[in-house]
Motif scaffolding. Structure first.
Motif, mmCIF file in Angstrom:
data_model
loop_
_atom_site.group_PDB
_atom_site.id
_atom_site.type_symbol
_atom_site.label_atom_id
_atom_site.label_comp_id
_atom_site.label_asym_id
_atom_site.label_seq_id
_atom_site.Cartn_x
_atom_site.Cartn_y
_atom_site.Cartn_z
ATOM 1 N N VAL A 16 0.874 -1.181 0.000
ATOM 2 C CA VAL A 16 0.000 0.000 0.000
ATOM 3 C C VAL A 16 0.905 1.222 0.000
ATOM 4 O O VAL A 16 1.868 1.294 0.773
ATOM 5 C CB VAL A 16 -0.924 0.023 1.232
ATOM 6 C CG1 VAL A 16 -1.761 1.305 1.246
ATOM 7 C CG2 VAL A 16 -1.831 -1.204 1.249
ATOM 8 N N ALA A 17 0.590 2.188 -0.855
ATOM 9 C CA ALA A 17 1.403 3.405 -0.950
ATOM 10 C C ALA A 17 0.508 4.625 -0.896
ATOM 11 O O ALA A 17 -0.601 4.627 -1.439
ATOM 12 C CB ALA A 17 2.219 3.411 -2.234
ATOM 13 N N TYR A 18 0.972 5.662 -0.208
ATOM 14 C CA TYR A 18 0.319 6.967 -0.206
ATOM 15 C C TYR A 18 1.245 7.945 -0.927
ATOM 16 O O TYR A 18 2.400 8.135 -0.530
ATOM 17 C CB TYR A 18 0.075 7.457 1.222
ATOM 18 C CG TYR A 18 -0.930 6.647 2.004
ATOM 19 C CD1 TYR A 18 -1.998 6.015 1.380
ATOM 20 C CD2 TYR A 18 -0.815 6.501 3.391
ATOM 21 C CE1 TYR A 18 -2.909 5.267 2.097
ATOM 22 C CE2 TYR A 18 -1.726 5.765 4.125
ATOM 23 C CZ TYR A 18 -2.776 5.150 3.459
ATOM 24 O OH TYR A 18 -3.686 4.413 4.174
ATOM 25 N N ARG A 19 0.745 8.535 -2.004
ATOM 26 C CA ARG A 19 1.553 9.476 -2.792
ATOM 27 C C ARG A 19 2.898 8.852 -3.160
ATOM 28 O O ARG A 19 3.953 9.456 -3.022
ATOM 29 C CB ARG A 19 1.754 10.785 -2.022
ATOM 30 C CG ARG A 19 0.436 11.509 -1.736
ATOM 31 C CD ARG A 19 0.676 12.771 -0.927
ATOM 32 N NE ARG A 19 -0.590 13.451 -0.641
ATOM 33 C CZ ARG A 19 -0.702 14.519 0.134
ATOM 34 N NH1 ARG A 19 0.390 15.041 0.701
ATOM 35 N NH2 ARG A 19 -1.875 15.085 0.350
ATOM 36 N N GLU A 20 2.826 7.612 -3.612
ATOM 37 C CA GLU A 20 3.981 6.860 -4.096
ATOM 38 C C GLU A 20 4.963 6.473 -2.995
ATOM 39 O O GLU A 20 6.023 5.916 -3.280
ATOM 40 C CB GLU A 20 4.713 7.621 -5.212
ATOM 41 C CG GLU A 20 3.831 7.915 -6.420
ATOM 42 C CD GLU A 20 4.596 8.579 -7.542
ATOM 43 O OE1 GLU A 20 5.786 8.895 -7.342
ATOM 44 O OE2 GLU A 20 4.008 8.776 -8.623
ATOM 45 N N ARG A 21 4.630 6.752 -1.742
ATOM 46 C CA ARG A 21 5.491 6.328 -0.628
ATOM 47 C C ARG A 21 4.902 5.067 -0.008
ATOM 48 O O ARG A 21 3.765 5.088 0.471
ATOM 49 C CB ARG A 21 5.588 7.421 0.432
ATOM 50 C CG ARG A 21 6.492 7.050 1.609
ATOM 51 C CD ARG A 21 6.608 8.204 2.589
ATOM 52 N NE ARG A 21 5.352 8.506 3.231
ATOM 53 C CZ ARG A 21 4.917 7.894 4.341
ATOM 54 N NH1 ARG A 21 5.634 6.945 4.905
ATOM 55 N NH2 ARG A 21 3.761 8.238 4.884
ATOM 56 N N PRO A 22 5.638 3.948 -0.009
ATOM 57 C CA PRO A 22 5.092 2.708 0.556
ATOM 58 C C PRO A 22 4.810 2.849 2.053
ATOM 59 O O PRO A 22 5.661 3.312 2.812
ATOM 60 C CB PRO A 22 6.201 1.681 0.300
ATOM 61 C CG PRO A 22 7.013 2.257 -0.801
ATOM 62 C CD PRO A 22 6.955 3.746 -0.621
ATOM 63 N N VAL A 23 3.603 2.469 2.457
ATOM 64 C CA VAL A 23 3.233 2.408 3.868
ATOM 65 C C VAL A 23 3.266 0.964 4.355
ATOM 66 O O VAL A 23 3.598 0.687 5.509
ATOM 67 C CB VAL A 23 1.839 3.024 4.078
ATOM 68 C CG1 VAL A 23 1.431 2.987 5.536
ATOM 69 C CG2 VAL A 23 1.812 4.458 3.558
ATOM 70 N N LEU A 24 2.908 0.057 3.459
ATOM 71 C CA LEU A 24 3.084 -1.376 3.679
ATOM 72 C C LEU A 24 3.807 -1.939 2.469
ATOM 73 O O LEU A 24 3.501 -1.550 1.329
ATOM 74 C CB LEU A 24 1.733 -2.080 3.853
ATOM 75 C CG LEU A 24 0.895 -1.696 5.070
ATOM 76 C CD1 LEU A 24 -0.496 -2.313 4.962
ATOM 77 C CD2 LEU A 24 1.580 -2.146 6.360
#
Length: 255
Positions: A16-24
């Motif tokens: 899972v990514a927010y604004r292309e930054r992986p969170v998971l």
């Protein structure tokens, strides 16, 4: 309910990514049916995101999630959720009993209105969490512990086989925490599966039988006796595990 040895949640290759930054990142996790599992990790580790992914509130970049042997849509009515208190509008003008009765709505469908059976279910749930005397009170008038008990009662009214709780002990006193734990362990004994975001490392061995250690990636998951030890905690917290000398140190690092 699914039989012994089956999985309540099966996650494969979840990113899972927010604004292309992986969170998971590339998470594989099995939650067996009938366990009480703590989801543990530092702030920003992706714990709430993982719960929201299971609930279908977050779209993954890749990977798959199966819940109670099927898709989320197939299992949705069998899941109960207790959100973080900070995500709830406590100023909304509704009573404690109304909140709990909302837990029965998913079983009614669009055309039926709540009736005597739903009111009885709500009253029974309130009694189980010790909130019967507060049934008519507005939720804005409750303490933090009473708010948590109310949302736990709503989850009980839903009757879910899988209970997902996001930081249920945040802002509650020790007596309320113990009461919530006792109830959750009772539900586990009845075959329910409990998945809890939890922060107090010292109580993990007392409260839970399984644990998942997460910091964007999954470090380890399984029985507390096997994976909850200093080496894995240091991997999870980057050397910042609290009071590691009080944690088991003899178990090997899980692969």
């Amino acid at each position: 309910m699914n039989g012994p040895g089956s999985l309540a949640v099966e996650i494969r290759d979840l990113t899972v990514a927010y604004r292309e930054r992986p969170v998971l990142w590339d998470v594989d996790l099995d939650v067996p049916v009938g366990v009480m599992m703590a989801l543990v990790g530092p702030n920003g580790a992706g714990k709430t995101t993982l719960l929201r992914s299971i609930l279908g509130q977050v779209a993954p970049a890749s990977g798959s999630i199966r819940v109670l042997g099927g898709t989320l849509e197939e299992a949705r009515q069998r899941i109960a959720y207790v959100p973080q208190r900070g995500r709830v509008d406590w100023d909304f003008p509704v009573s404690v009993e109304d909140v709990v009765r909302m837990g029965t709505f998913g079983r009614l469908g669009w055309l039926r209105r709540p009736g005597a059976a739903e009111r009885r279910t709500a009253r029974e749930a309130l009694e189980r969490v010790g909130m019967s005397d507060f049934a008519r009170r507005q939720i804005s008038q409750l303490s933090g512990g009473q708010q948590q008990r109310t949302f736990l009662a709503r989850a009980l009214a839903q009757g879910g086989e899988l209970l997902i709780l996001d930081e249920p002990f945040q802002g509650v006193d020790a007596r309320t925490e113990r009461a919530i734990v006792d109830l959750l362990q009772e539900l586990r004994g009845q075959g329910r599966t409990i998945l809890v975001v939890h922060h107090d490392l010292q109580t993990v061995p007392d409260y839970f039988d399984q644990v998942a250690l997460l910091n964007v990636q999954l470090v380890a998951a399984g029985p507390v006796a096997l994976v909850f030890h200093e080496a894995n905690l240091r991997l999870t917290y980057g050397g910042r595990a609290r009071d590691p000398e009080r944690l088991p140190q003899s178990a090997p690092v899980a692969p």
